[in-house]
Design an enzyme around this catalytic site. Structure first.
Site, PDB file in Angstrom:
ATOM      1  N   ASP A 114     -15.324 -15.056 -21.155  1.00 41.95           N
ATOM      2  CA  ASP A 114     -15.638 -14.687 -19.773  1.00 41.95           C
ATOM      3  C   ASP A 114     -16.088 -13.235 -19.766  1.00 41.95           C
ATOM      4  O   ASP A 114     -15.296 -12.337 -20.056  1.00 41.95           O
ATOM      5  CB  ASP A 114     -14.408 -14.881 -18.879  1.00 41.95           C
ATOM      6  CG  ASP A 114     -14.722 -14.640 -17.412  1.00 41.95           C
ATOM      7  OD1 ASP A 114     -15.832 -15.011 -16.965  1.00 41.95           O
ATOM      8  OD2 ASP A 114     -13.854 -14.094 -16.696  1.00 41.95           O
ATOM      9  N   GLU A 140     -14.165  -6.957 -20.508  1.00 42.09           N
ATOM     10  CA  GLU A 140     -14.133  -6.203 -19.258  1.00 42.09           C
ATOM     11  C   GLU A 140     -14.416  -4.734 -19.537  1.00 42.09           C
ATOM     12  O   GLU A 140     -13.923  -4.167 -20.520  1.00 42.09           O
ATOM     13  CB  GLU A 140     -12.768  -6.373 -18.583  1.00 42.09           C
ATOM     14  CG  GLU A 140     -12.540  -5.527 -17.346  1.00 42.09           C
ATOM     15  CD  GLU A 140     -13.599  -5.720 -16.271  1.00 42.09           C
ATOM     16  OE1 GLU A 140     -14.131  -4.709 -15.775  1.00 42.09           O
ATOM     17  OE2 GLU A 140     -13.908  -6.881 -15.944  1.00 42.09           O
ATOM     18  N   ASN A 167     -18.241  -3.063 -23.459  1.00 42.84           N
ATOM     19  CA  ASN A 167     -19.520  -3.258 -22.798  1.00 42.84           C
ATOM     20  C   ASN A 167     -20.161  -4.466 -23.474  1.00 42.84           C
ATOM     21  O   ASN A 167     -20.607  -4.383 -24.615  1.00 42.84           O
ATOM     22  CB  ASN A 167     -20.382  -2.003 -22.968  1.00 42.84           C
ATOM     23  CG  ASN A 167     -21.732  -2.116 -22.276  1.00 42.84           C
ATOM     24  OD1 ASN A 167     -22.160  -3.204 -21.872  1.00 42.84           O
ATOM     25  ND2 ASN A 167     -22.414  -0.980 -22.124  1.00 42.84           N
ATOM     26  N   ASP A 192     -21.280  -7.387 -11.130  1.00 40.19           N
ATOM     27  CA  ASP A 192     -21.642  -6.272 -10.250  1.00 40.19           C
ATOM     28  C   ASP A 192     -23.130  -6.368  -9.914  1.00 40.19           C
ATOM     29  O   ASP A 192     -23.973  -6.390 -10.814  1.00 40.19           O
ATOM     30  CB  ASP A 192     -21.349  -4.954 -10.964  1.00 40.19           C
ATOM     31  CG  ASP A 192     -21.397  -3.756 -10.026  1.00 40.19           C
ATOM     32  OD1 ASP A 192     -22.184  -3.792  -9.052  1.00 40.19           O
ATOM     33  OD2 ASP A 192     -20.667  -2.791 -10.267  1.00 40.19           O
ATOM     34  N   LYS A 196     -29.136  -1.160  -5.708  1.00 43.90           N
ATOM     35  CA  LYS A 196     -30.284  -0.242  -5.687  1.00 43.90           C
ATOM     36  C   LYS A 196     -31.248  -0.578  -6.824  1.00 43.90           C
ATOM     37  O   LYS A 196     -30.828  -0.816  -7.954  1.00 43.90           O
ATOM     38  CB  LYS A 196     -29.806   1.198  -5.809  1.00 43.90           C
ATOM     39  CG  LYS A 196     -28.990   1.677  -4.609  1.00 43.90           C
ATOM     40  CD  LYS A 196     -28.537   3.112  -4.784  1.00 43.90           C
ATOM     41  CE  LYS A 196     -27.724   3.572  -3.580  1.00 43.90           C
ATOM     42  NZ  LYS A 196     -27.249   4.972  -3.736  1.00 43.90           N
ATOM     43  N   ASP A 228     -22.379 -14.518  -5.554  1.00 42.39           N
ATOM     44  CA  ASP A 228     -22.446 -14.694  -4.104  1.00 42.39           C
ATOM     45  C   ASP A 228     -23.609 -13.896  -3.522  1.00 42.39           C
ATOM     46  O   ASP A 228     -23.787 -13.857  -2.307  1.00 42.39           O
ATOM     47  CB  ASP A 228     -21.134 -14.270  -3.444  1.00 42.39           C
ATOM     48  CG  ASP A 228     -20.747 -12.833  -3.757  1.00 42.39           C
ATOM     49  OD1 ASP A 228     -20.776 -12.463  -4.953  1.00 42.39           O
ATOM     50  OD2 ASP A 228     -20.417 -12.072  -2.832  1.00 42.39           O
TER      51      ASP A 228
END
Length: 292
Positions: A114, A140, A167, A192, A196, A228
């Site tokens: 994940d 993570e 990363n 995330d 921008k 989402d």
């Protein structure tokens, strides 16, 4: 009560009750607000009956993990930054590859990764239900979350899960290429969005990572993506659609006219997914299968 059946062949079939609440039909202890006549106004009832909130829904969905009470003494309440720049110089080096015999009881089991595991509850829930048949790894970029997730996994005595502060763009291929068993599933769920335009290069889904996932995935293995945010979902979709020589959309699962899956096939929703759906947002999902 509706039930969701996990039908993907690479995971054990799981049936889980789908918990649905409306914002106005439940109060904090889960009982329905009385619908009988009352001299109280609607606003008075709302003030007296605290409405259920999305964190409560998360606690309900992950109730059998029994981890909300576990206190991390080193981290306390664990406040973390919501947005991290993956292009930072401190995150530009690959992580050290672990000794897989130290982190997993059986490192030859099929591996589920994940990317962007957040709190880790999602993969811990899966690891608990597939103990002895699959290993799980959460990558993570926020170190405090990794530290807390590792403590939770230890508290739950899960020896088929490991969390890595990394990363993924830099470390994924080096990590997975050394794993003794096959890579059967990679999930990238609600990453995330970096809204921008000048920050789009910070998004986790970039061509090098997509190619690394595609190359290391076992034949018949799967990639599960969701967001989402439609713009982000389309961006991820375009990257994986471009690997059509090796990956195909898993058409056996029910989807809408746009090719988005109608439901989450994993048997459990992520925390972000729960929050977003509580606010009325649509979740855009795709699953790809690697060709043999």
């Amino acid at each position: 009560m509706a039930h969701t059946i996990l039908k993907i062949p690479f995971l054990s079939t799981i049936t889980t009750a789908a918990v649905k609440f409306s914002k106005s039909s439940l109060h904090g202890n889960g009982r329905r607000i009385c619908q009988c006549s009352s001299p109280l106004s609607t606003s008075q009832v709302q003030q007296r009956q605290p409405q259920i909130r999305s964190p409560q829904l998360v606690a309900l969905e992950y109730a059998d993990l029994s981890i909300p009470h576990i206190v991390c003494e080193e981290l306390g309440a664990t406040r973390v930054r919501q947005h991290v720049n993956p292009l930072s110089s401190t995150l530009s080096f690959p992580v050290e590859v672990p000794d897989w015999n130290d982190v997993f009881e059986d490192p030859n089991l099929p591996l589920v990764v994940d990317i962007g595991s957040g709190s880790g509850r999602f993969v811990m829930w899966l690891a608990k239900r597939n103990h002895g048949s699959k290993n799980y790894m959460g990558l993570e970029i926020r170190k405090k979350l990794v530290t807390r997730a590792e403590k939770w996994a230890k508290e739950l005595a899960l020896n088929n899960i490991h969390f890595v502060f990394a990363n993924a763009t830099i470390s994924f291929k080096e990590l997975i290429s050394t794993y003794p068993g096959p890579l059967m599933l990679v999930s990238i769920l609600c990453p995330d969005p970096h809204f921008k335009k000048r920050h789009h290069k910070r998004r986790i889904i970039q061509k090098p990572l997509v190619e690394a996932i595609t190359d290391t995935l076992m034949p018949g293995g799967h990639v599960f993506i969701q967001s989402d945010v439609l713009e982000v979902a389309i961006d991820m979709r375009n990257y994986f659609d471009a690997e059509s020589a090796k990956l195909v959309f898993e058409s056996d699962l029910e989807s809408d006219n746009e090719g988005w899956l109608l439901s989450n096939p994993m048997g459990i929703r992520t925390e972000r997914e729960i929050h977003a759906e509580f606010e009325g947002a649509k979740i855009y999902r795709r699953i790809y299968r690697k060709l043999s």
